[in-house]
Design a protein around this motif. Structure first.
Motif, PDB file in Angstrom:
ATOM      1  N   MET A  19      -0.605 -32.021 -47.248  1.00  0.00           N
ATOM      2  CA  MET A  19      -2.041 -31.192 -46.982  1.00  0.00           C
ATOM      3  C   MET A  19      -3.284 -31.065 -46.622  1.00  0.00           C
ATOM      4  O   MET A  19      -3.395 -31.492 -48.083  1.00  0.00           O
ATOM      5  N   LEU A  20      -4.114 -31.237 -45.909  1.00  0.00           N
ATOM      6  CA  LEU A  20      -5.605 -30.845 -45.485  1.00  0.00           C
ATOM      7  C   LEU A  20      -6.048 -30.173 -46.829  1.00  0.00           C
ATOM      8  O   LEU A  20      -5.624 -28.670 -46.489  1.00  0.00           O
ATOM      9  N   ASN A  21      -7.337 -30.065 -47.272  1.00  0.00           N
ATOM     10  CA  ASN A  21      -7.835 -29.020 -47.272  1.00  0.00           C
ATOM     11  C   ASN A  21      -8.516 -27.960 -46.591  1.00  0.00           C
ATOM     12  O   ASN A  21      -8.357 -28.901 -44.909  1.00  0.00           O
ATOM     13  N   PHE A  22      -8.050 -27.082 -46.800  1.00  0.00           N
ATOM     14  CA  PHE A  22      -9.018 -26.178 -45.037  1.00  0.00           C
ATOM     15  C   PHE A  22      -9.558 -25.270 -45.551  1.00  0.00           C
ATOM     16  O   PHE A  22      -9.352 -24.278 -47.062  1.00  0.00           O
ATOM     17  N   GLU A  23     -10.427 -23.981 -45.195  1.00  0.00           N
ATOM     18  CA  GLU A  23     -10.640 -22.967 -44.797  1.00  0.00           C
ATOM     19  C   GLU A  23     -10.369 -22.395 -43.793  1.00  0.00           C
ATOM     20  O   GLU A  23     -10.590 -22.436 -42.781  1.00  0.00           O
ATOM     21  N   PHE A  24      -9.984 -20.895 -44.398  1.00  0.00           N
ATOM     22  CA  PHE A  24      -9.065 -20.036 -43.072  1.00  0.00           C
ATOM     23  C   PHE A  24     -10.071 -18.875 -43.695  1.00  0.00           C
ATOM     24  O   PHE A  24      -9.839 -17.847 -44.557  1.00  0.00           O
ATOM     25  N   PHE A  25     -11.079 -18.226 -42.689  1.00  0.00           N
ATOM     26  CA  PHE A  25     -11.749 -17.258 -42.788  1.00  0.00           C
ATOM     27  C   PHE A  25     -11.246 -16.503 -41.300  1.00  0.00           C
ATOM     28  O   PHE A  25     -11.574 -17.254 -39.970  1.00  0.00           O
ATOM     29  N   ASN A  26     -10.783 -15.033 -41.460  1.00  0.00           N
ATOM     30  CA  ASN A  26     -10.521 -14.833 -39.976  1.00  0.00           C
ATOM     31  C   ASN A  26     -11.179 -13.159 -39.912  1.00  0.00           C
ATOM     32  O   ASN A  26     -10.198 -12.459 -40.010  1.00  0.00           O
ATOM     33  N   PRO A  27     -12.349 -12.053 -40.063  1.00  0.00           N
ATOM     34  CA  PRO A  27     -11.812 -10.911 -40.039  1.00  0.00           C
ATOM     35  C   PRO A  27     -12.519  -9.939 -39.193  1.00  0.00           C
ATOM     36  O   PRO A  27     -12.619  -9.315 -38.868  1.00  0.00           O
ATOM     37  N   THR A  28     -11.848 -10.699 -38.230  1.00  0.00           N
ATOM     38  CA  THR A  28     -11.634  -9.637 -36.728  1.00  0.00           C
ATOM     39  C   THR A  28     -10.532  -8.804 -37.750  1.00  0.00           C
ATOM     40  O   THR A  28      -8.924  -9.075 -37.501  1.00  0.00           O
ATOM     41  N   ARG A  29     -10.625  -7.270 -36.297  1.00  0.00           N
ATOM     42  CA  ARG A  29      -9.841  -6.345 -36.707  1.00  0.00           C
ATOM     43  C   ARG A  29      -8.761  -6.532 -35.881  1.00  0.00           C
ATOM     44  O   ARG A  29      -9.467  -6.469 -34.857  1.00  0.00           O
ATOM     45  N   ILE A  30      -6.895  -6.245 -35.710  1.00  0.00           N
ATOM     46  CA  ILE A  30      -6.562  -6.135 -34.206  1.00  0.00           C
ATOM     47  C   ILE A  30      -5.683  -4.370 -33.766  1.00  0.00           C
ATOM     48  O   ILE A  30      -5.692  -4.544 -35.670  1.00  0.00           O
TER      49      ILE A  30
END
Lengths: 385, 385
Positions: free
Chosen positions: A1-12
């Motif tokens: 696995m590669l290093n990553f950032e996950f950020f997703n603040p959208t409210r569905i």
């Protein structure tokens, strides 16, 4: 696995009747600009529903954002926002309207000529006006990501930008709002979503076990519901599942730690630019040919795709890969979308020009290994004949 | 599909060497309290790495948050934060430390007696101190959700609260930080994650096609990597995939639009309360029995689980369901975790007391259909013998 950032603040906010939630999602003293594409939201009652939910707030409307939103049009919206001192944007439409709204949001307080936002791919964006969306056309995933594509008509430059400042604050996904869509747009949306997943999945094995499983789950769901979506416009469960799949196909999650391709999209963009073919249709033409031409580099993932997504377990490795590519093409055709260049009136004599466009636009190192040169692009286009 | 909202603003920073990112993730003038559990972070160098990344910031430490974090301990941290006027919390540890930090964050400016936060299940939380986490033990998912469980030692009340104010601002997931964990905790984490998924998945069909596929993908990944995780502590790819699966198992995504059960957890809590059995081990005892006792109500999903997760396609429906439950039990046993009450020294004579506890704690309408009464709980416990 590669290093990553996950950020997703959208409210569905998902489901039937959720447009009424605008009253709590938008500040009660907001001064709102509603951004629209064509006439459909006005004709089918969605705009009226939105305005009713916004109640007594001061609301302006901006019409006419094109299918490939143009800088020239969007700058008029920027002027209107500045003139009326508006402080909240609401996109009502599909991916083009939302992409356009992202540009307007970033341009309002931009220090300099806003086209630079695109020239710098969004790196120079330091703030944006807050905005939300009411999605009416599932396809691009723009409702839950921070990307946008804008075209400058004067120069025919079509550029993308991303910025964490342009995640929608919220997106309302009411599946009943898709009932009035033309079948052609539903079919396009299915192929677009399918290809979004494939660009992030069908590269080379990178030990992203969950990302692979999630990608396969999205593909399996599209295969399961795709043709049924064409049969009946008002099947809530089918439309709801399609809407959620299209969002998850490009919200950052399945691409978080894996190599990505995107060469099918870029070659497809040249077809749209030159022949004005629907974006999704260019993907249906390019993807099967792309998999065929690059089958050696994609060998491991093609076998995994054959087995897990299509259940193909019989035959030699080459036969299984051929079968998986054939099934992919047949799936697109089952959506009423043709998959060969001649189906769109394009023959071999055009390929040289298309390859020239790739070169002219600097698209010379595409794909997950940067090895899709214009020469490889030419072979892909030849395999699309 | 049910209507739903999905909102999760936690930034995940994933991969080897990412603790150094603290320097940009935490404001340069922040006054920080690091919250810790046992001695491991201090002994294995993780704390030193965290402090190095925080550089010249003013940093205090608070040790000793218990495996089931207690109100009494956490209120001491609240006092320290108030006394030193600290403005950022950093949890370094597993789910208990992060759960505890969430309570501290919500309690600092709480108007009233902070235990009310738990009595009101979080509804009365209107703000919280910002905080982040450095995860060292994958299991609970607390690093990317807004839930917390706190125990009041004085009354032995164990209550949960949720609030959108207590999403971590960021969570750093460095898989190498799990290398020094005891094998027992890895095994527990796998079973805990597996059961988190099952509580959200194995109910009744609700047309959440993607949620089902994602849940199945998480289960398949745990089955694929589970036993291998016990063999080798420093296999980066295995630890990385486990860490990401455990986070995704309880971050709101797979539960967004589906019915949920959670009766296995609640019955398991009573076993932990009375016999101090590890949480995950109680789940391994209760889950197979729960599926067996409620097989009629869960019929459709059990068949889907048998086919998609375990590849069971032969035999009558009942045989396939039996096989799937047997495989589930065997998977837990393959992780070195026993699955029968007598394995933990508990015999039939104890069941009456346990059922009495369920009644005393008001746990009388459990499960996705609220039909798991104490009488059903009794049958589940009897099936665990």
């Amino acid at each position: 696995m590669l290093n990553f950032e996950f950020f997703n603040p959208t409210r569905i906010v998902f489901g039937q009747g959720t447009i009424a939630r605008l009253d709590t999602l938008v500040a009660s003293d907001a001064r709102v600009l509603i951004l629209l594409g064509g006439e459909s939201a006005r004709k089918n009652g969605t705009l009226a529903e939105v305005r009713a939910a916004l109640g007594a707030r001061e609301v302006y409307e901006f019409d006419g954002i094109e299918p490939n939103p143009s800088y020239e049009t969007l700058m008029k919206a920027v002027s209107l926002v500045r003139e009326k001192k508006l402080d909240f944007l609401l996109a009502v439409g599909g991916g083009s309207v939302i992409d356009g709204t992202k540009f307007v949001a970033a341009a309002i307080d931009y220090d300099g000529e806003p086209w630079d936002i695109l020239e710098t791919r969004g790196d120079t964006v330091t703030s944006a006006l807050p905005f939300g969306s009411v999605l009416t056309l599932p396809a691009t995933g723009s409702e839950m990501n921070d990307g946008s594509v804008v075209t400058r008509r004067a120069t025919q430059a079509k550029l993308a930008f991303t910025s964490p400042h342009v995640f929608p604050r919220f997106s309302i996904l009411d599946p009943t709002k898709t009932y009035t869509l033309p079948i052609r747009q539903i079919a396009n949306g299915v192929v677009d979503s399918f290809t979004h997943v494939m660009e992030q999945y069908l590269t080379y094995p990178a030990d992203g076990l969950v990302q692979d499983r999630f990608a396969e789950g999205l593909l399996q769901t599209l295969i399961e519901i795709g043709p049924k979506l064409l049969e009946k416009a008002d099947d809530y469960e089918l439309r709801a599942n399609f809407m959620w799949v299209a969002t998850l196909a490009l919200n950052g999650l399945i691409g978080a730690d894996v190599p990505q391709d995107w060469s099918t999209h870029i070659i497809g963009h040249e077809l749209t630019a030159r022949y004005n073919i629907d974006h999704a249709r260019t993907l249906a033409v390019v993807l099967p040919a792309n998999l065929q031409v690059r089958r050696a580099a994609k060998h491991g993932k093609l076998l995994q795709y054959a087995q897990r997504v299509w259940g193909i377990t019989q035959g030699s490795e080459d036969e299984r890969i051929d079968a998986a590519i054939d099934r992919t093409r047949a799936f697109f055709e089952s959506m009423g979308i043709q998959t060969r260049l001649p189906d769109y009136g394009i023959d071999a004599s055009e390929i040289g020009t298309l390859v020239g466009q790739l070169r002219a636009h600097g698209m010379v190192e595409l794909g997950e290994r940067k090895d899709v040169t214009p020469e490889v692009g030419q072979r892909i286009l030849e395999a699309s004949l």
